[in-house]
Design an enzyme around this catalytic site. Structure first.
Site, PDB file in Angstrom:
ATOM      1  N   LEU A  76       0.864  -1.175   0.000  1.00 50.70           N
ATOM      2  CA  LEU A  76       0.000   0.000   0.000  1.00 50.70           C
ATOM      3  C   LEU A  76       0.902   1.226   0.000  1.00 50.70           C
ATOM      4  O   LEU A  76       1.989   1.199   0.588  1.00 50.70           O
ATOM      5  CB  LEU A  76      -0.902   0.022   1.235  1.00 50.70           C
ATOM      6  CG  LEU A  76      -1.923  -1.114   1.380  1.00 50.70           C
ATOM      7  CD1 LEU A  76      -2.644  -0.993   2.724  1.00 50.70           C
ATOM      8  CD2 LEU A  76      -2.922  -1.111   0.237  1.00 50.70           C
ATOM      9  N   ASP A  77       0.450   2.288  -0.638  1.00 55.63           N
ATOM     10  CA  ASP A  77       1.229   3.526  -0.636  1.00 55.63           C
ATOM     11  C   ASP A  77       1.377   4.048   0.786  1.00 55.63           C
ATOM     12  O   ASP A  77       0.580   3.721   1.679  1.00 55.63           O
ATOM     13  CB  ASP A  77       0.555   4.591  -1.504  1.00 55.63           C
ATOM     14  CG  ASP A  77       0.511   4.201  -2.968  1.00 55.63           C
ATOM     15  OD1 ASP A  77       1.322   3.356  -3.381  1.00 55.63           O
ATOM     16  OD2 ASP A  77      -0.338   4.753  -3.694  1.00 55.63           O
ATOM     17  N   LYS A  78       2.359   4.890   1.003  1.00 58.04           N
ATOM     18  CA  LYS A  78       2.680   5.416   2.325  1.00 58.04           C
ATOM     19  C   LYS A  78       1.447   5.945   3.054  1.00 58.04           C
ATOM     20  O   LYS A  78       1.230   5.641   4.231  1.00 58.04           O
ATOM     21  CB  LYS A  78       3.719   6.533   2.189  1.00 58.04           C
ATOM     22  CG  LYS A  78       4.030   7.273   3.481  1.00 58.04           C
ATOM     23  CD  LYS A  78       4.994   8.424   3.235  1.00 58.04           C
ATOM     24  CE  LYS A  78       5.235   9.229   4.497  1.00 58.04           C
ATOM     25  NZ  LYS A  78       6.116  10.396   4.262  1.00 58.04           N
ATOM     26  N   ARG A  92      -5.061   5.527  -7.823  1.00 61.05           N
ATOM     27  CA  ARG A  92      -4.839   6.971  -7.936  1.00 61.05           C
ATOM     28  C   ARG A  92      -4.660   7.387  -9.386  1.00 61.05           C
ATOM     29  O   ARG A  92      -5.222   8.397  -9.846  1.00 61.05           O
ATOM     30  CB  ARG A  92      -3.629   7.351  -7.089  1.00 61.05           C
ATOM     31  CG  ARG A  92      -3.803   7.041  -5.606  1.00 61.05           C
ATOM     32  CD  ARG A  92      -2.488   7.043  -4.853  1.00 61.05           C
ATOM     33  NE  ARG A  92      -1.888   8.379  -4.856  1.00 61.05           N
ATOM     34  CZ  ARG A  92      -0.653   8.626  -4.437  1.00 61.05           C
ATOM     35  NH1 ARG A  92       0.131   7.625  -4.009  1.00 61.05           N
ATOM     36  NH2 ARG A  92      -0.185   9.853  -4.451  1.00 61.05           N
TER      37      ARG A  92
END
EC number: 5.4.99.-
Length: 333
Positions: free
Chosen positions: A145-147, A244
Site C-alpha cells: 500500500l502507498d505510504k 490513484r
C-alpha cells in the site's frame, strides 16, 4: 524433497529425484513440480544461473528432457534481508497464524525500505516481531500500500505461504476492495482498463501509458456529495499507484492526492469548517477496506474488514452534512 538452510546468507540446498511419471518432461517443468514451494520464475532463474545439478552435472537448458530417476540438486541463495534493520515498531494485527499475518496499516507508514526511506517501514517492524521472517523473500510482503493509503495487507510468514500467495495474486484470486473520496460528482460506476507505466518525465510517478502493464480497476458509487463522490473500488491487478492513476485518468482524482489530484473543489457556500477540512486533508482519501483470499496452506476462505479511519470518517460526515444542508435532492443518498 530435502530442504536445508546453511547460514544467515540464506544459502539453501534442494534435493529430489525425478519421478517415473515425469518421463519426457522439460527440466524446468520437472523442477517446478518437484520444488513447488518456489515460483516457476524463481526456479528458472536459478536454472539459468547454473544452480541446478542433474546426476552430478550442471545443466542450464530449461528444455532438456528428463527420463525419470535422475537425482536433482539445486544450490541457491534466497534474497538476503540482513541489510535491513529490525525495529520495534507497533503493528495493528488483524489476524495471525503460523503461516500468515494480516495487518491494518496506518497512514504515514512506508511498506518497504527504498530511496529516501531506509528504515522505519513495515518490513523493519516485521523483522523485529518475527525474526524468522528474514528467511522469506521481502520479509513475506506480498503486496504493498502507498505510504498514506491505509488498510489491510496480508504478509506471509513462511516461504511456501509467500509463494502460494504471490501465485494467487498473479491469478487474480485475491480480492482487494477500497473505499475512497473522489473529486467531482460521478453519475455511475464502471471500470478503468488502461495500462500503467512509469511517468515519462516524473520518474517517481506512474501514468496511463500504452507501453505500460495491463491494469484494471472496478468502481461503484457509494454516496454522492455536492462536489465529491464516495466510491468503492476493486482491483483486478496491482500496479503501483493504480487506483490513484486510474481515477485521475477519468478526471476524478482522489481528494487530498497531491501527486495526481486536480485543483481543490469547494462546494458553493459551504460552511467554514467544511472548507477547512477539504483544504487541509493532507493525504489521498483511500483505504483498503476488505481483503478476501484462500489460506495458502489450509485452503480455507478468509475475509477481513478494516474500519474506515477517523480522518476519512470525519471528512465523510462533513460532506454528508454539507449536502443535507445545501445540496440538491438528486444528489442525496
Amino acid at each position: 524433497m530435502f530442504f536445508k538452510k546453511f547460514d544467515m546468507a540464506q544459502q539453501i540446498e534442494l534435493k529430489s529425484t525425478v519421478r517415473d511419471s515425469q518421463l519426457g518432461q522439460r527440466l524446468d517443468q520437472a523442477i517446478a513440480e518437484l520444488f513447488s514451494d518456489f515460483s516457476r520464475s524463481r526456479l528458472k532463474e536459478w536454472l539459468l544461473a547454473g544452480k541446478v545439478v542433474v546426476d552430478g552435472e550442471v545443466v542450464i537448458k530449461p528444455r532438456q528432457k528428463v527420463m525419470g530417476g535422475e537425482e536433482i540438486i539445486l544450490h541457491a541463495e534466497l534474497e538476503d534481508e540482513e541489510r535491513w534493520l529490525p525495529q520495534d515498531i507497533a503493528l495493528d494485527i488483524v489476524y495471525e497464524d503460523d503461516d500468515i499475518l494480516v495487518i491494518n496499516k496506518p497512514r504515514d507508514f512506508v511498506v518497504h525500505p527504498g530511496a529516501g526511506t531506509p528504515d522505519g517501514t513495515v518490513l523493519n517492524a516485521l523483522l523485529h516481531h518475527y525474526p524468522q521472517i528474514a528467511e522469506v523473500p521481502r520479509a513475506g510482503i506480498v503486496h504493498r500500500l502507498d505510504k498514506d493509503t491505509t488498510g489491510l495487507m496480508v504478509v506471509a510468514k513462511t516461504v511456501p505461504a509467500q509463494t502460494r500467495l504471490v501465485r494467487a495474486l498473479q491469478k487474480r484470486k485475491i480480492t482487494r476492495e477500497y473505499e475512497a473520496i473522489a473529486i467531482g460528482t460521478m453519475t455511475a460506476g464502471g471500470l478503468v482498463d488502461q495500462p500503467i507505466g512509469r511517468h515519462p518525465t516524473k520518474r517517481t510517478l506512474m501514468a496511463v501509458s500504452p507501453m505500460g502493464k495491463p491494469a484494471v480497476t472496478h468502481y461503484r458509487v457509494a454516496e454522492h456529495f455536492r462536489e465529491h463522490t464516495r466510491i468503492r473500488l476493486r482491483l483486478e491487478t496491482g500496479r503501483t499507484h493504480q487506483i490513484r492513476v486510474h481515477m485521475a485518468s477519468i478526471q476524478h482524482p482522489l481528494l487530498g492526492d497531491i501527486a495526481y489530484g486536480g485543483r481543490v473543489k469547494i462546494p458553493k457556500g459551504a460552511d467554514d469548517d467544511v472548507v477547512a477540512l477539504i483544504r487541509n486533508f493532507d493525504r489521498q482519501a483511500l483505504h483498503a477496506v476488505m481483503l478476501r483470499f484462500e489460506h495458502p496452506i489450509t485452503g480455507e476462505e478468509l475475509e477481513f474488514h478494516a474500519p474506515v479511519p477517523e480522518d476519512m470518517v470525519i471528512l465523510t460526515e462533513a460532506l454528508r452534512d454539507d449536502i443535507n444542508k445545501y445540496g440538491k435532492d438528486e444528489y442525496s443518498s
